[in-house]
Design an enzyme around this catalytic site. Structure first.
Site, PDB file in Angstrom:
ATOM      1  N   GLU A 152      40.780  27.233 -67.032  1.00  0.00           N
ATOM      2  CA  GLU A 152      39.963  27.820 -65.978  1.00  0.00           C
ATOM      3  C   GLU A 152      40.239  26.940 -64.762  1.00  0.00           C
ATOM      4  OE1 GLU A 152      35.364  29.156 -65.092  1.00  0.00           O
ATOM      5  OE2 GLU A 152      35.721  27.217 -66.020  1.00  0.00           O
TER       6      GLU A 152
ATOM      7  N   ASP B 233      37.248  24.860 -69.904  1.00  0.00           N
ATOM      8  CA  ASP B 233      36.253  25.144 -68.883  1.00  0.00           C
ATOM      9  C   ASP B 233      36.401  24.168 -67.715  1.00  0.00           C
ATOM     10  OD1 ASP B 233      33.650  26.377 -67.985  1.00  0.00           O
ATOM     11  OD2 ASP B 233      32.979  24.305 -68.248  1.00  0.00           O
TER      12      ASP B 233
END
Length: 702
Positions: free
Chosen positions: A378, A342
């Site tokens: 990401e 993330d």
């Protein structure tokens, strides 16, 4: 109670069958107490007198699995110097393998008094906070083996443990919303029939429900608020939270592996649940605040490139050790097969700017365990210069946000989308080829947990996030969505037909694109969040998948597209197309060719035209340049992909020099799909009429 010196490594609580070794790093502390907690609310304090390189440690004979514990750190409380030690706060072990309980929000879990942020708060947090748990590391994995699915065979299914299982009609009530639910045959059967090879789980590291959300009657449903990087989130366990969550998670991984499905974890190493200077003191903040967090020039405040209040200090060797130890633990002990990071750009912020050669990537590159699993970035964060799609090192794959945006733009009719669409369809060579990566570096997706579901993408022009309690201010406002003529629910049959066609267009495009496809859970049968594009706090029916009582046309269509891709190597190539004849193949045609609907080869003028939104793509199954695993030549059927993203029906001429006879195998204008072998036969030079906003695929045997 006997207390022995113990060892400084490994960090955390390590049970050896006779007792437990405890070790915790802190450079800020003057003194550290290990607190063994009892069910009557009392605690036994053991001072960790031994210290090696700022690691305090002790071995306590007789401490067994299931024992709850925490640390009390005595030291300076001086926020102006970034120091926030406070022995009144019972702290979680940063290396805790399991966590019991949840936070009961109140002033007790904060290091300061409300309204006086620089005034030390000596209220005891123990009755109000989570506790670490000693676990039994032993587990019978049997003959478990990682599937090690190669990227070109991979189909990723992004899912939430609770959202996927909470409403499944085939699960008993006690397994809904749990790790055991993931392992249930009914869930695994759905995944295998769909053709999924990897289950990418939204955060399962122990996380915290934010104080603000709890006060609003909401929860942090998504879980991007980690407090324990080694512990499976206890609320997803059906058996208990005194270490049972570890066994249950391992059992789920073992069952998924038996079905040939990899497990990828969405991990949040960029920040913790302790927030900014006004956040709670739960673990790292009270153990050694300046060693764990990026502080500003005024060290009472935190640098924040994540939008969550804090960022971990990626140039600290102790933070880097924590992350690498955590990653290795989940691979070696929990048997997971990869990670999706993330806000991974934050991990590259060794100093201020995003640095592709930062220490974190160096460590991953040389690590013999972590470097061998799937690594997915990401590739953005909210800091300056944080959008880094295409800029991660060669070991890494990336969520391709540009793929998502371009495919959405094409099918909603945006001008000048065609040229970039050509690049995205063929693996985004403009992003990945220059650093030696291949099409498989691109994780292609149209939807994910963050944003509209597939159904909502074609049903709403605007977000509808009122349920989140922020007056619809939260969530992305520019969604590249189109409601097809009516906002939200409608009974207009024309609008519903167009929405169905658009969903099939997105699914088909995803599976026909080079790279690694990712499906968001529930999109295969058009789940809706009623226009909420930021359902992070909706732990309820809005976010949980509502499983259809019977199969749906979209589900059957999605299955057919996944299996078409899996059956044909030309649709999942490992190298980029050359756009010319391929040496060593017997075919006199190039490996890929682009045509106008009239059947002529695309010119630069065609690509540059603002209004052109239709084309035919020829994929030559006889000109695959990469060899098989034993050096053998790979050949496949050839395909013509006909895209009509315009608002009008168009006639497409089948190119005359690329095959005499074809058969329709995909037609998104047909809700029921095209059953194998039933599509009409098409001759070279024939005209095929494609309805507005539709896609047709023709197949020619090798």
């Amino acid at each position: 109670m006997q207390v022995w010196p113990g060892e400084a490594y490994p960090l955390g609580a390590t049970y050896d069958g006779a007792g437990t070794n405890f070790a915790v790093f802190t450079e800020a502390a003057d003194r550290v107490e290990l607190c063994l907690l009892h069910d009557d609310g009392s605690e036994t304090a053991v001072e960790l007198r031994e210290s090696d390189a700022f690691v305090r440690h002790a071995y306590v004979p007789g401490v067994m699995p299931g024992q709850r514990y925490g640390f009390r750190v005595h030291g300076p409380y001086d926020p102006g110097r970034g120091l926030r030690c406070n022995s009144a706060k019972l702290l979680l072990d940063p290396y805790a393998k399991a966590v019991s309980g949840s936070v009961r929000w109140g002033e007790e879990v904060y290091g300061y008094h409300f309204g006086a942020p620089d005034e030390r708060n000596d209220l005891d947090s123990a009755p109000h906070t989570m506790t670490s748990v000693v676990i039994n590391p032993y587990f019978d994995w049997g003959d478990d083996r990682p599937p090690r699915t190669e990227y070109h065979h991979t189909v990723i299914y992004e899912a939430h443990v609770k959202g996927l299982t909470m409403r499944h009609p085939g699960l008993p009530d006690e397994l809904r919303g749990t790790y055991a639910g993931l392992a249930h045959p009914a869930v695994i059967e759905h995944l295998t029939k769909l053709g999924v090879t990897a289950l990418e789980l939204m955060p399962v590291h122990q996380f915290v429900n934010d104080h603000r959300l709890v006060d609003m009657g909401l929860n942090n449903y998504w879980g991007y608020n980690t407090i324990g990087f080694f512990a499976p989130h206890n609320a997803y366990a059906s058996w208990g939270d005194r270490g049972q969550q570890v066994l249950e998670f391992k059992s789920a991984v073992r069952a998924l592996h038996e079905a040939g499905i990899e497990v990828i974890l969405d991990v949040v190493y960029n920040h913790t649940a302790e927030g900014n200077h006004l956040g709670p003191t739960l673990s790292f903040k009270g153990i050694d605040n300046p060693s764990y967090y990026r502080l500003t020039d005024d060290p009472r405040y935190y640098m924040d490139t994540t939008g969550t209040g804090n960022s971990l200090l990626m140039r600290s060797p102790h933070v880097l050790q924590l992350i690498m130890d955590s990653l290795r633990y989940w691979v070696t002990e929990m048997h997971v097969d990869g990670f999706r990071f993330d806000l991974a750009a934050t991990l590259a912020r060794q100093f201020h700017e995003v640095d592709r050669l930062s220490s974190f990537f160096d460590l991953v590159q040389q690590d013999p365990v972590v470097s061998q699993v799937k690594l997915i970035a990401e590739p953005w964060d909210v800091g300056e210069g944080g959008y880094q799609v295409g800029n991660f090192p060669p070991l890494w794959t990336e969520w391709n946000g540009k793929y998502r945006d371009t495919v959405r733009d094409l099918w909603r009719g945006e001008p000048r989308a065609l040229a970039e669409f050509g690049s995205r369809l063929t693996g985004s060579s403009d992003l990945y080829q220059d650093d030696g990566r291949r099409p498989l570096a691109s994780i292609n997706f149209v939807t994910c947990h963050d944003g509209f579901t597939l159904h909502d993408l074609v049903s709403y022009n605007d977000k509808h996030n009122q349920a989140n309690g922020e007056d619809n201010r939260d969530g992305e406002s520019h969604n590249r969505s189109w409601n097809c003529g009516a906002e939200g629910d409608t009974d207009d049959p024309e609008v519903l037909r167009l929405r169905g066609r658009q969903m099939r267009n997105f699914i088909a495009t995803l599976m026909l694109s080079q790279g690694v496809p990712m499906i968001s859970h529930g999109d295969e049968f058009a789940r809706t969040q009623r226009g909420n594009n930021n359902a992070y706090c909706q732990d309820n029916e809005l976010s949980w998948i509502q499983w259809p009582e019977e199969g749906s046309d979209l589900l059957e269509f999605t299955r057919a597209m996944v299996w078409l891709r899996r059956d044909h190597p030309v649709l999942r190539r490992r190298r980029f197309f050359h756009g010319r004849l391929v040496e060593g193949t017997h075919d006199e045609l190039s490996d890929i060719a682009w045509f106008t609907p009239e059947g002529g080869e695309m010119t630069q003028r065609d690509w540059d035209s603002a209004q052109v939104s239709a084309l035919t793509v020829f994929l030559n199954g006889n000109a695959i340049s990469e060899p098989g695993p034993r050096g053998e030549r790979i050949s496949d059927d050839s395909f013509l992909l006909m895209f009509n993203a315009s608002p009008e029906p168009l006639d497409f001429v089948v190119p005359v020099d690329h095959g005499r006879q074809w058969q329709v195998v995909v037609d998104t204008a047909r809700p029921e799909g095209v059953p194998p072998g039933t599509g009409p036969k098409i001759e070279a030079g024939d005209r095929v009429t494609l309805p507005d906003r539709s896609l047709t695929v023709l197949q020619r045997p090798a």
